[in-house]
Scaffold this motif. Structure first.
Motif, PDB file in Angstrom:
ATOM      1  N   ASP A   1       0.834  -1.207   0.000  1.00 26.59           N
ATOM      2  CA  ASP A   1       0.000   0.000   0.000  1.00 26.59           C
ATOM      3  C   ASP A   1       0.869   1.257   0.000  1.00 26.59           C
ATOM      4  O   ASP A   1       0.584   2.225  -0.702  1.00 26.59           O
ATOM      5  CB  ASP A   1      -0.926   0.005   1.226  1.00 26.59           C
ATOM      6  N   LEU A   2       1.947   1.253   0.800  1.00 26.43           N
ATOM      7  CA  LEU A   2       2.828   2.418   0.837  1.00 26.43           C
ATOM      8  C   LEU A   2       3.594   2.563  -0.479  1.00 26.43           C
ATOM      9  O   LEU A   2       3.822   3.677  -0.954  1.00 26.43           O
ATOM     10  CB  LEU A   2       3.814   2.281   2.008  1.00 26.43           C
ATOM     11  N   ALA A   3       3.984   1.435  -1.077  1.00 21.97           N
ATOM     12  CA  ALA A   3       4.659   1.505  -2.372  1.00 21.97           C
ATOM     13  C   ALA A   3       3.722   2.076  -3.432  1.00 21.97           C
ATOM     14  O   ALA A   3       4.128   2.891  -4.269  1.00 21.97           O
ATOM     15  CB  ALA A   3       5.157   0.119  -2.786  1.00 21.97           C
ATOM     16  N   ASP A   4       2.443   1.677  -3.387  1.00 24.33           N
ATOM     17  CA  ASP A   4       1.457   2.231  -4.324  1.00 24.33           C
ATOM     18  C   ASP A   4       1.281   3.721  -4.097  1.00 24.33           C
ATOM     19  O   ASP A   4       1.165   4.497  -5.047  1.00 24.33           O
ATOM     20  CB  ASP A   4       0.112   1.513  -4.158  1.00 24.33           C
ATOM     21  N   ALA A   5       1.262   4.131  -2.825  1.00 20.71           N
ATOM     22  CA  ALA A   5       1.120   5.558  -2.515  1.00 20.71           C
ATOM     23  C   ALA A   5       2.311   6.349  -3.041  1.00 20.71           C
ATOM     24  O   ALA A   5       2.159   7.462  -3.564  1.00 20.71           O
ATOM     25  CB  ALA A   5       0.975   5.756  -0.998  1.00 20.71           C
ATOM     26  N   LEU A   6       3.501   5.778  -2.938  1.00 19.03           N
ATOM     27  CA  LEU A   6       4.698   6.450  -3.454  1.00 19.03           C
ATOM     28  C   LEU A   6       4.638   6.559  -4.976  1.00 19.03           C
ATOM     29  O   LEU A   6       4.965   7.607  -5.552  1.00 19.03           O
ATOM     30  CB  LEU A   6       5.943   5.681  -3.025  1.00 19.03           C
ATOM     31  N   MET A   7       4.185   5.516  -5.646  1.00 17.52           N
ATOM     32  CA  MET A   7       4.058   5.545  -7.099  1.00 17.52           C
ATOM     33  C   MET A   7       3.038   6.589  -7.537  1.00 17.52           C
ATOM     34  O   MET A   7       3.253   7.333  -8.504  1.00 17.52           O
ATOM     35  CB  MET A   7       3.667   4.161  -7.618  1.00 17.52           C
ATOM     36  N   ASP A   8       1.903   6.663  -6.807  1.00 18.06           N
ATOM     37  CA  ASP A   8       0.883   7.654  -7.153  1.00 18.06           C
ATOM     38  C   ASP A   8       1.396   9.068  -6.923  1.00 18.06           C
ATOM     39  O   ASP A   8       1.067   9.993  -7.663  1.00 18.06           O
ATOM     40  CB  ASP A   8      -0.386   7.416  -6.323  1.00 18.06           C
ATOM     41  N   THR A   9       2.201   9.253  -5.860  1.00 15.13           N
ATOM     42  CA  THR A   9       2.719  10.590  -5.562  1.00 15.13           C
ATOM     43  C   THR A   9       3.714  11.042  -6.612  1.00 15.13           C
ATOM     44  O   THR A   9       3.702  12.188  -7.056  1.00 15.13           O
ATOM     45  CB  THR A   9       3.387  10.592  -4.170  1.00 15.13           C
ATOM     46  N   LEU A  10       4.602  10.131  -7.035  1.00 13.05           N
ATOM     47  CA  LEU A  10       5.559  10.487  -8.073  1.00 13.05           C
ATOM     48  C   LEU A  10       4.854  10.756  -9.394  1.00 13.05           C
ATOM     49  O   LEU A  10       5.266  11.615 -10.165  1.00 13.05           O
ATOM     50  CB  LEU A  10       6.589   9.367  -8.244  1.00 13.05           C
ATOM     51  N   GLY A  11       3.766  10.014  -9.657  1.00  5.65           N
ATOM     52  CA  GLY A  11       2.956  10.281 -10.836  1.00  5.65           C
ATOM     53  C   GLY A  11       3.696  10.008 -12.132  1.00  5.65           C
ATOM     54  O   GLY A  11       4.648   9.232 -12.195  1.00  5.65           O
ATOM     55  N   GLU A  12       3.248  10.682 -13.197  1.00  8.45           N
ATOM     56  CA  GLU A  12       3.838  10.504 -14.515  1.00  8.45           C
ATOM     57  C   GLU A  12       4.836  11.615 -14.803  1.00  8.45           C
ATOM     58  O   GLU A  12       4.956  12.568 -14.038  1.00  8.45           O
ATOM     59  CB  GLU A  12       2.736  10.489 -15.585  1.00  8.45           C
ATOM     60  N   VAL A  13       5.547  11.467 -15.912  1.00  5.07           N
ATOM     61  CA  VAL A  13       6.541  12.468 -16.287  1.00  5.07           C
ATOM     62  C   VAL A  13       6.538  12.597 -17.804  1.00  5.07           C
ATOM     63  O   VAL A  13       6.302  11.613 -18.524  1.00  5.07           O
ATOM     64  CB  VAL A  13       7.950  12.064 -15.779  1.00  5.07           C
ATOM     65  N   ASP A  14       6.761  13.804 -18.267  1.00  8.99           N
ATOM     66  CA  ASP A  14       6.919  14.038 -19.695  1.00  8.99           C
ATOM     67  C   ASP A  14       8.377  13.737 -20.052  1.00  8.99           C
ATOM     68  O   ASP A  14       9.297  14.396 -19.549  1.00  8.99           O
ATOM     69  CB  ASP A  14       6.573  15.480 -20.041  1.00  8.99           C
ATOM     70  N   LEU A  15       8.588  12.727 -20.872  1.00 13.96           N
ATOM     71  CA  LEU A  15       9.956  12.311 -21.187  1.00 13.96           C
ATOM     72  C   LEU A  15      10.764  13.426 -21.853  1.00 13.96           C
ATOM     73  O   LEU A  15      11.989  13.429 -21.786  1.00 13.96           O
ATOM     74  CB  LEU A  15       9.934  11.075 -22.093  1.00 13.96           C
ATOM     75  N   ASP A  16      10.069  14.383 -22.488  1.00 15.49           N
ATOM     76  CA  ASP A  16      10.788  15.494 -23.116  1.00 15.49           C
ATOM     77  C   ASP A  16      11.433  16.411 -22.075  1.00 15.49           C
ATOM     78  O   ASP A  16      12.345  17.184 -22.407  1.00 15.49           O
ATOM     79  CB  ASP A  16       9.838  16.315 -23.997  1.00 15.49           C
TER      80      ASP A  16
END
Length: 350
Positions: A190-205
């Motif tokens: 659950d905490l790993a999922d929360a960390l992934m959601d917090t980091l979110g997505e990124v524009d590779l450019d």
């Protein structure tokens, strides 16, 4: 862009003349080897072992060294006349869903450009067919002295080809995963999922090569006769002893870096697990059970005694209150009777 290979795509009975150009380029900074004492360039010269002299590039060819050490010369003409259809043709052999391709197989990427006006129609046909099918084409082609496997897909309005390693060139991940069995708890996930959601997505450019930029700054500073910029102190990373604490700290740090309020991460209550509880001997279990039973009996006896004492006190209080009320009533009645007698005697004497 300069082409590195000219040929055709074989799509059934359809032939599409194409040119292959590199789809990627390297921006890595290259260094020259120098003599540290005087800064002179270190160069490699090519010598012929038999004549012991330096030879030019035009005099150099290729050859295969046999098991006995003898060299078998191989010319470009020999390779151009190989008896395989892929020598000058990208031969499509199948169409498969893109997720069937293991990313580990992907190698260099190329763009396939239509060669001349006659290639425009069949090129566009293949591109649109790939788009509509949501599939990629698997092909075989020969480049740089060997036959290769490739994957054709649509990128924008162009067809791109990724070189693929042959399946037997990809190693199995044996001995890579941890040997010991590790159990991951739901709370940690659950905490790993929360960390992934917090980091979110990124524009590779938005991503860039910070190492290359730092090297360029060092080169510019030294060229200007200045001291290179000081390197920042590396962050001290201690040994992670508490995975839950590390995950919680990571979530907070990620929220703060994104300008969000660091939410308080509360730990869920520990679940009782039969695995976590150490096994006890039969004697210890019996002793513990006896102690628990005795404690329960003692507590029950104390509760009973307390209730009895409270009941006795309440009864005594009620009896005392009743007797006091009766005594007070009798005294009041007697006083009233005496007063009445005195009043009647006065009236008679008058």
């Amino acid at each position: 862009m300069r082409s590195i290979w000219n040929g055709a795509i074989s799509f059934g009975l359809v032939s599409i003349p194409i040119k292959v150009v590199n789809a990627t380029e390297s921006h890595a900074i290259s260094f020259r080897q120098i003599h540290t004492e005087d800064g002179g360039r270190i160069r490699y010269r090519k010598f012929c072992e038999l004549e012991d002299r330096e030879v030019s590039q035009g005099e150099i060819g290729k050859g295969y060294e046999d098991a006995d050490g003898s060299i078998i010369p191989i010319t470009d003409e020999d390779l151009a006349e190989l008896p395989i259809p892929t020598a000058k043709t990208i031969e499509i052999v199948a169409f498969v869903p893109g997720d069937r391709i293991d990313p580990l197989q992907m190698d260099a990427a190329y763009y396939l450009a239509a060669s001349g006006a006659p290639a425009a129609k069949p090129y566009t046909l293949l591109r649109e067919a790939l788009k509509r099918s949501n599939k990629v084409a698997i092909a075989k082609f020969a480049l740089r002295g060997r036959e290769r496997l490739g994957m054709l897909r649509v990128v924008g309005d162009a067809i791109a080809m990724h070189g693929l390693l042959w399946p037997d060139e990809v190693r199995a991940p044996e001995g890579v995963a941890p040997d010991t069995g590790v159990t991951v708890r739901d709370k940690e996930l659950d905490l790993a999922d929360a960390l992934m959601d917090t980091l979110g997505e990124v524009d590779l450019d938005d991503l860039h090569d910070e190492y290359r930029e730092a090297v360029e700054e060092v080169i510019a500073a030294k060229a200007a006769g200045e001291a290179p910029p000081a390197a920042p102190e590396p962050a001290t990373r201690g040994k992670v002893l508490d995975l839950m604490a590390a995950l919680e700290s990571s979530v907070r740090a990620a929220k703060e870096s994104r300008g969000e309020e660091p939410a308080e991460v509360r730990r869920l209550p520990e679940r009782k697990s039969a695995r976590a509880a150490p096994k006890q001997a039969a004697g210890k279990k019996s002793t513990a059970t006896t102690k628990k039973t005795a404690a329960k009996k003692t507590a029950s006896a104390r509760k009973s005694t307390s209730k009895t004492a409270q009941g006795t006190k309440k009864t005594a209080a009620k009896s005392t209150a009743k007797s006091t009320a009766r005594s007070t009533a009798k005294k009041t009645t007697a006083r009233t009777a005496k007063t009445a007698k005195k009043t009647a005697a006065r009236k008679r004497s008058a």
